[in-house]
Design an enzyme around this catalytic site. Structure first.
Site, PDB file in Angstrom:
ATOM      1  N   GLU A  59       0.980  -1.145  -0.191  1.00  0.00           N
ATOM      2  CA  GLU A  59      -0.054  -0.016  -0.087  1.00  0.00           C
ATOM      3  C   GLU A  59       0.942   1.301  -0.003  1.00  0.00           C
ATOM      4  O   GLU A  59       2.034   1.223   0.526  1.00  0.00           O
ATOM      5  CB  GLU A  59      -0.846  -0.061   1.378  1.00  0.00           C
ATOM      6  CG  GLU A  59      -1.894   1.118   1.423  1.00  0.00           C
ATOM      7  CD  GLU A  59      -2.905   1.039   2.465  1.00  0.00           C
ATOM      8  OE1 GLU A  59      -2.598   0.035   3.144  1.00  0.00           O
ATOM      9  OE2 GLU A  59      -3.721   1.733   2.445  1.00  0.00           O
ATOM     10  N   ASN A 206     -12.232  -1.119  -0.904  1.00  0.00           N
ATOM     11  CA  ASN A 206     -11.532  -1.591   0.308  1.00  0.00           C
ATOM     12  C   ASN A 206     -12.232  -1.161   1.591  1.00  0.00           C
ATOM     13  O   ASN A 206     -12.403  -0.092   1.814  1.00  0.00           O
ATOM     14  CB  ASN A 206     -10.259  -1.368   0.325  1.00  0.00           C
ATOM     15  CG  ASN A 206      -9.402  -1.628   1.495  1.00  0.00           C
ATOM     16  OD1 ASN A 206      -9.290  -2.788   1.770  1.00  0.00           O
ATOM     17  ND2 ASN A 206      -9.273  -0.676   2.633  1.00  0.00           N
ATOM     18  N   GLU A 207     -12.603  -2.419   2.481  1.00  0.00           N
ATOM     19  CA  GLU A 207     -13.096  -1.805   3.657  1.00  0.00           C
ATOM     20  C   GLU A 207     -14.253  -0.928   3.782  1.00  0.00           C
ATOM     21  O   GLU A 207     -14.086   0.012   4.297  1.00  0.00           O
ATOM     22  CB  GLU A 207     -11.768  -1.626   4.794  1.00  0.00           C
ATOM     23  CG  GLU A 207     -10.807  -2.739   4.898  1.00  0.00           C
ATOM     24  CD  GLU A 207      -9.820  -2.550   6.144  1.00  0.00           C
ATOM     25  OE1 GLU A 207     -10.038  -1.640   6.826  1.00  0.00           O
ATOM     26  OE2 GLU A 207      -9.408  -3.419   6.470  1.00  0.00           O
ATOM     27  N   TYR A 274      -6.831  -9.285  10.903  1.00  0.00           N
ATOM     28  CA  TYR A 274      -5.591  -9.142  11.474  1.00  0.00           C
ATOM     29  C   TYR A 274      -5.547  -9.725  12.886  1.00  0.00           C
ATOM     30  O   TYR A 274      -6.614  -9.910  13.597  1.00  0.00           O
ATOM     31  CB  TYR A 274      -5.503  -7.407  11.651  1.00  0.00           C
ATOM     32  CG  TYR A 274      -5.130  -6.827  10.325  1.00  0.00           C
ATOM     33  CD1 TYR A 274      -3.673  -6.967   9.946  1.00  0.00           C
ATOM     34  CD2 TYR A 274      -5.954  -6.165   9.723  1.00  0.00           C
ATOM     35  CE1 TYR A 274      -3.239  -6.437   8.610  1.00  0.00           C
ATOM     36  CE2 TYR A 274      -5.729  -5.572   8.229  1.00  0.00           C
ATOM     37  CZ  TYR A 274      -4.381  -5.706   8.025  1.00  0.00           C
ATOM     38  OH  TYR A 274      -4.085  -5.272   6.575  1.00  0.00           O
ATOM     39  N   GLU A 325      -6.134  -9.396   3.388  1.00  0.00           N
ATOM     40  CA  GLU A 325      -5.233  -8.574   4.556  1.00  0.00           C
ATOM     41  C   GLU A 325      -5.375  -9.492   5.607  1.00  0.00           C
ATOM     42  O   GLU A 325      -6.296  -9.756   6.091  1.00  0.00           O
ATOM     43  CB  GLU A 325      -5.722  -7.125   4.833  1.00  0.00           C
ATOM     44  CG  GLU A 325      -5.584  -6.218   3.519  1.00  0.00           C
ATOM     45  CD  GLU A 325      -5.865  -4.724   3.983  1.00  0.00           C
ATOM     46  OE1 GLU A 325      -5.844  -4.341   5.189  1.00  0.00           O
ATOM     47  OE2 GLU A 325      -6.304  -3.902   3.044  1.00  0.00           O
ATOM     48  N   GLN A 376       2.126  -6.067   5.368  1.00  0.00           N
ATOM     49  CA  GLN A 376       2.199  -5.792   3.937  1.00  0.00           C
ATOM     50  C   GLN A 376       3.609  -6.129   3.384  1.00  0.00           C
ATOM     51  O   GLN A 376       4.609  -6.544   4.486  1.00  0.00           O
ATOM     52  CB  GLN A 376       2.161  -4.265   3.885  1.00  0.00           C
ATOM     53  CG  GLN A 376       0.824  -3.830   4.141  1.00  0.00           C
ATOM     54  CD  GLN A 376       0.217  -2.396   3.683  1.00  0.00           C
ATOM     55  OE1 GLN A 376       1.250  -1.767   3.053  1.00  0.00           O
ATOM     56  NE2 GLN A 376      -0.756  -1.929   3.933  1.00  0.00           N
TER      57      GLN A 376
HETATM   58  O1  AHR Z   1      -2.848  -2.405   6.329  1.00  0.00           O
HETATM   59  C1  AHR Z   1      -3.123  -1.120   6.844  1.00  0.00           C
HETATM   60  C2  AHR Z   1      -4.491  -1.029   6.745  1.00  0.00           C
HETATM   61  O2  AHR Z   1      -5.382  -1.922   7.331  1.00  0.00           O
HETATM   62  C3  AHR Z   1      -5.153  -0.945   5.232  1.00  0.00           C
HETATM   63  O3  AHR Z   1      -4.947   0.268   4.768  1.00  0.00           O
HETATM   64  C4  AHR Z   1      -6.788  -1.023   5.730  1.00  0.00           C
HETATM   65  O4  AHR Z   1      -7.481  -1.801   4.576  1.00  0.00           O
HETATM   66  C5  AHR Z   1      -6.719  -2.166   6.810  1.00  0.00           C
HETATM   67  O5  AHR Z   1      -7.635  -1.286   7.780  1.00  0.00           O
END
Ligand code: AHR
Length: 515
Positions: A59, A206-207, A274, A325, A376
């Protein structure tokens, strides 16, 4: 029998007999030692381990792109056309099957036209998501595609729904994929690429439950239909990826799928998962390690439950499940973020164990997943590489991915450990013809495991293995000491129906076995 000729009967069989040897524990040097038996069923498929399950994400955030992958042609750092050469070499060696770009949250405020044409004329824009600094857009569509070519990754473009328009996104598809003869493709040719880029993977936002517009699943479904309806196949079949849930949020999935009413489904539906624990990366306590690593079990449950939920709408699985992600999200250190960029996170032996647990989950559920992209690639969150000025090093997690590489493209097979306790031994296995690959992860900080892998219906004639291990779970590779955590050869014994090996605390072992 070849892996792709596994019979339906064998595939569905629940009757395969297995036994577990008694677990014994003995104390030595403050650590316990435990015998474990794993049963591997080389004939029972768990789905193909698509290489895309080992995908990555880059990103415009901190120093992932600018200063990380892209340093510009005038940089004193060694480059290939402005790309950091050392990073290219490392990523190419790792083999990145697919790379998602430009975000993340950034994607929903990215206007692709800002990143084409002569670099000196590109506009400067404020990155509103990641610190309100300006970017000169010297890295754009052509640079990303060139990066992917250099590292031999398939590009995945994440489109802007939040602050963009359907027209902007449909134009990006035309610019990228239409063969020639339109004003947009003339522009592409003038910018150096007469041939279409043939981009297959397109994210539609995205999100969008969060930074991409704060929508409900129902509202997003309406936007998805508006945007996707204008994204056309210009000779490259598109694989459109809708925004999926935040972790295991079934409300989002239901809202989206209910509103789609069985029509115009996306090809993919991307969950983000995450493993958050906001503790400084190199100061994890035993309790912190246990709490964070236990979250990989939650991700596994989420995959099973989200897939089942999608199946209830779409039993034929026309909609693929992705996790585009994932990874450990630790606590940032302000001084490090100031120096290295937003979300810069040191990567430790514990991070590598996390990466390996995640990859093992993907392998075991290969039938349910289309792609997984760790967040990332460079300098941000659960990174493969850390780069600063002229230095670029591989993190322990890079090596966790390297150890998992032999699984790619093979048929995942069923494994049984008979243990559902937290922080148990994690195992995944895959097979192609006479080659069996087994990855074992010991996430315990204090228990040495002596593992016997019994092969159901197969004979092991030879085995070799590599290990990633450090006794200190906070150990990290640094710019000064880049080789603190690196893989090494490891003993594995093939003894007919069994392969035996040992896993010290906090270790990852991949064994390749001839059967
Ligand atoms: O990876 C960092 C951030 O985490 C990304 O920009 C977003 O999609 C997620 O919340």
């Amino acid at each position: 029998m070849s892996a792709n000729r596994i019979s339906r009967r064998a595939f569905t069989s629940r009757a395969a007999a297995f036994t577990f040897s008694a677990v014994t524990a003995s104390k030595s040097l403050g650590q316990s030692s435990k015998d474990e038996t794993v049963v591997i069923h080389p004939e029972i498929s768990a789905g193909r381990v698509r290489p895309e399950l080992h995908g990555h994400f880059a990103e415009h955030l901190g120093s992932c792109i600018y200063g990380g992958l892209w340093v510009g042609e005038k940089s004193p750092v060694a480059t290939i056309n402005g790309f950091r050469k050392q990073a290219i070499d490392y990523l190419k060696a790792l083999g990145i099957p697919v790379l998602r770009w430009p975000g993340g949250c950034f994607a929903d405020d990215y206007h692709w036209r800002d990143g084409i044409g002569p670099r000196a004329k590109r506009p400067k824009r404020v990155n509103i998501h990641w610190g309100n600094y300006t970017e000169d857009n010297s890295f754009g569509t052509h640079e990303f595609v060139e990066l992917c070519r250099l590292i031999e990754a398939e590009p995945y473009f994440a489109g802007n729904v939040g602050s963009g328009t359907p027209q902007e996104l449909r134009d990006w598809v035309e610019y990228a994929n239409y063969p020639s003869g339109s004003t947009l493709t003339d522009e592409r040719a003038a910018n150096g690429s007469p041939d279409p880029f043939k981009i297959r993977y397109w994210g539609v936002g995205n999100e969008n439950w969060g930074c991409g517009g704060r929508m409900t699943g129902e509202e997003y479904a309406t936007q998805y239909r508006r945007f996707a309806g204008y994204m056309r196949n210009f000779g490259t079949p598109l694989y459109l990826i809708a925004c999926g849930p935040n972790s295991n949020d079934s409300r989002w999935t239901r809202g989206f799928m209910d509103s789609m009413q069985g029509r115009g489904y996306p090809h993919g539906f991307a969950m983000h998962y995450y493993q958050n624990l906001r503790v400084e990366p190199t100061r994890f306590s035993v309790e912190n390690v246990q709490a964070q690593l236990a979250k990989f079990d939650d991700m596994e449950k989420a995959i099973v439950q989200q897939r089942a939920l999608l199946d209830s709408y779409d039993p034929e699985r026309r909609v693929g499940l992705l996790i585009d992600e994932w990874g450990v999200w630790d606590g940032m250190i302000p001084a490090e973020e100031k120096k290295y960029g937003r979300l810069w996170q040191q990567n430790t032996m514990r991070s590598a164990v996390g990466a390996a647990l995640g990859l093992n989950v993907f392998h075991r559920h290969a039938d349910k997943l289309v792609m997984g992209n760790i967040a990332q690639t460079v300098n941000v969150l659960h990174a493969m590489l850390l780069a600063y000025e002229d230095k670029c090093i591989r993190t322990p997690s890079y090596y966790a991915f390297e150890l998992a590489k032999p699984h790619r493209g093979k048929m995942g097979v069923r494994v049984e450990t008979g243990d559902s306790s937290p922080l148990r031994l994690s195992v995944s296995a895959s097979r192609q013809y006479g080659d069996l690959v087994v990855t074992l992860v010991n996430p315990k900080h204090d228990t040495h495991l002596k593992v016997s892998c019994r092969l159901a219906g197969a004979t092991a004639s030879a085995a070799s293995a590599r290990i990633l291990h450090h006794q200190n779970f906070n150990a990290a590779n640094t710019f000064e000491q880049p080789d603190v955590v690196v893989p090494k050869p490891h003993a594995a014994t093939a003894d007919g129906a069994r392969v035996t090996l040992e896993l010290p605390p906090m270790s990852i072992v991949t064994a390749t076995v001839k059967i």
